[in-house]
Structure formats: C-alpha cells, structure tokens
Write an enzyme that holds these catalytic residues in place. Structure first.
Site, PDB file in Angstrom:
ATOM      1  CG  HIS A   1      50.049  35.049  42.165  1.00  8.62           C
ATOM      2  ND1 HIS A   1      50.046  36.218  42.903  1.00  8.62           N
ATOM      3  CD2 HIS A   1      50.677  35.345  41.000  1.00  8.62           C
ATOM      4  CE1 HIS A   1      50.657  37.168  42.219  1.00  8.62           C
ATOM      5  NE2 HIS A   1      51.051  36.666  41.064  1.00  8.62           N
ATOM      6  CB  CYS A   2      45.082  36.450  44.848  1.00  3.68           C
ATOM      7  SG  CYS A   2      44.631  35.141  46.002  1.00  3.68           S
ATOM      8  CD  GLU A   3      47.391  40.608  50.537  1.00  2.07           C
ATOM      9  OE1 GLU A   3      48.064  41.180  51.410  1.00  2.07           O
ATOM     10  OE2 GLU A   3      46.200  40.899  50.285  1.00  2.07           O
TER      11      GLU A   3
ATOM     12  CE1 TYR B   1      54.787  40.243  44.123  1.00  2.00           C
ATOM     13  CE2 TYR B   1      54.109  41.366  46.132  1.00  2.00           C
ATOM     14  CZ  TYR B   1      54.934  41.279  45.027  1.00  2.00           C
ATOM     15  OH  TYR B   1      55.921  42.223  44.832  1.00  2.00           O
TER      16      TYR B   1
END
Length: 316
Positions: A213-215, A255
C-alpha cells in the site's frame, strides 16, 4: 665443453681473443655454432659474427615471445574486477551469476496449461491454491485488493491459523511512514528495497503473504507490487508458474482509508500526507531518490497525463 673452449682459446697468447683475430680459428667456429642465434649470420644487420653457419641453439621468434607474454598476462589477469560492494543488484542478476547448473525450461504445453488453470480459477499466482483473504474489486484490475476491514482482521489474528507470516509493505516516503503507519508494517519505497524481499528464505508449504500500500494505493503501492511480481517471475522463469511470493495483495484505499476507519491499529495514531507543507524539502529529496518520477521512458505519457490533473506533477 666449456673447459675445452677455454683451454683452446686461452692456453697461450696466440689463441687469446684480445691479441689476435680468432674469427677464422676452428675454436671460434665451434663457439659460433653453439652461441649464435639460429639463423645465418649477416654483417649488414650487425650480427656480430660475420658467418653463415647455422646455429644449434634455437631462440624463439619475436612473434612467439609476444604470444607467450600475452598468455602469461591473461592467466594472471583473467579474473573480472569485482563490482562495488554497494552497487545494487536485482535478485535476477545475482541468480544468473551464481547458477552453475542449467535447468530445462518448462515446455510450451506446460505453460499453456498453467495459464489456462490460472485464468479459469480464482487461484493465487502459482496456481497451487485459492486466496486466503477475501478480495474486492479495485482500481487496478490486474492486482488483488483487500479492504481496510480485512486488513484489520489480519492484524487482529483472524487469519493466523491459515497464514504463516504476513508482511505489510508501506511504499510511502520515510517522513510519511514516521508520521503514522499500520502496526508492524515495513517501509520500502525503492525498487532495491522491494528486491530484498526476494532474497529472504521462503519455506515451502508455508503461506507468506505480502500486502502492499501507499497513501491512496493509487501509484506507488501498485507499482512496487507489479515490480516484485515481475522480478519474481523472472527469478523462477525455469519453473513457471512457481513463485517465491504467489499470494500478494493491495490494500484498497491505502493508508488514508485504513487510518480513517482503524486509527487505533496505527503506530503512532496519526496521518502525515505526502503533500504536508512541513515536508516539502523531504518530498523533493525522496521523490528523486526513489526515482518514482523518472522510473523509465515508458512512464512519460502517464506523467504528462498526471501533470494535467496535478499541476505540481506529484506522484501519489
């Protein structure tokens, strides 16, 4: 023979090479036969002998000497200079250097059978079994996505009896990660860091699941997910469809979505956006270091498209 030569040359003054011309004496002819290079003597090339007598000592030609010198140097310096210790290498390159045995690649029929099996059933990427976690439709149709609620269940141990190990890969930049991350996640925002996962030992039959995952799970997370799968495929190309990590997921919404619904499972319980005004310098630094903005010429068109949407050209 040496004593014989000296005796005949220096036994008396009449044979001394200092006081008389000995080039015509029998002794000199015998010495000349032994010592002169193996060719006819020639005054015009300063042979020093002035005779056409063939010699018994054969000296190697210049061409042969150079050949021997080259062979000697090659044997001394045949080893390649080792690469710098800090030079990053993909697991695929390391494998190609270390492989001593050439294994037979799978046949075309085997590959077709494996692909058909993967397409006809909802199986993990090596076709060995179904997915452990429930998946949902996501923005990236080629990737398997899970919801924030499923991620929370993983952390709370709901699937611990079916999963041997879970690695949550946070692809955000370090200042984002330090400003709040999912409990137990590891920060990997470069390709080299993601490559290191393939260097870890995996146990056959044990389910080691990766969750990227990232932002927002829009760009960086999916890109690293695809990079890992590409490297994993190349690493196991002789054993298709075998993979080191066949079961990989993408956290839908990233996130941000997880923090909004399960902030109590974040450490610390906070959220630092990539575009935070206090981290403009950090953004410039890590964006260049991670090479996400210039990660290949194939990304040019997509960058131009994003630049129309985000004037600052930021990669989320």
């Amino acid at each position: 023979m040496t004593l014989s030569f000296r005796f005949r040359l220096f036994a008396d003054d009449s044979c001394s090479p200092v006081t008389t011309d000995v080039t015509s004496s029998p002794s000199w002819k015998e010495i000349e036969t032994v010592l002169t290079p193996c060719r006819s003597a020639d005054d015009s090339v300063d042979s020093g002998i002035g005779s056409s007598v063939k010699l018994s000592i054969k000296l190697p030609s210049r061409k042969r000497c150079l050949s021997r010198t080259f062979i000697a140097r090659k044997s001394l310096f045949s080893g390649k200079r080792p690469a710098d210790a800090d030079e990053a290498q993909s697991p695929l390159k390391k494998k190609s250097k270390s492989d001593d045995v050439i294994t037979e690649a799978p046949s075309t029929d085997d590959i077709i059978t494996a692909v058909e099996r993967l397409e006809s059933h909802d199986l993990i990427a090596d076709g060995s079994r179904g997915y452990t976690l429930p998946t949902i439709p996501g923005k990236h149709s080629d990737l398997k996505s899970i919801s924030a609620d499923t991620m929370a269940e993983v952390l709370n141990g709901v699937y611990s009896d079916r999963l041997h190990k879970v690695t949550i890969v946070d692809c955000r930049y370090p200042y984002e990660f330090e400003g709040g991350h999912i409990r137990g996640a590891v920060n990997m925002y470069t390709r080299d860091a993601v490559n290191s996962l393939l260097e870890t030992q995996t146990t056959a039959g044990k389910r080691h699941v990766l969750i990227f995952h990232c932002e927002f799970s829009s760009e960086r997370g999916p890109r690293m997910y695809r990079h890992l799968r590409s490297q994993d495929r190349a690493l196991n190309q002789d054993h298709y469809p075998k993979l080191n990590f066949p079961e990989v997921y993408l956290l839908h919404g990233g996130y941000k979505a997880f923090y909004e619904s399960h902030g109590d499972l974040c450490d610390p319980d906070s959220y630092t956006p990539m575009l935070h005004l206090d981290h403009c310098a950090d953004l410039r630094h890590f964006r260049v270091k991670s090479k996400t903005w210039t990660a290949g010429s194939e990304k040019v068109s997509s960058r131009r498209h994003r630049s129309r949407i985000f004037p600052s050209g930021l990669d989320l």
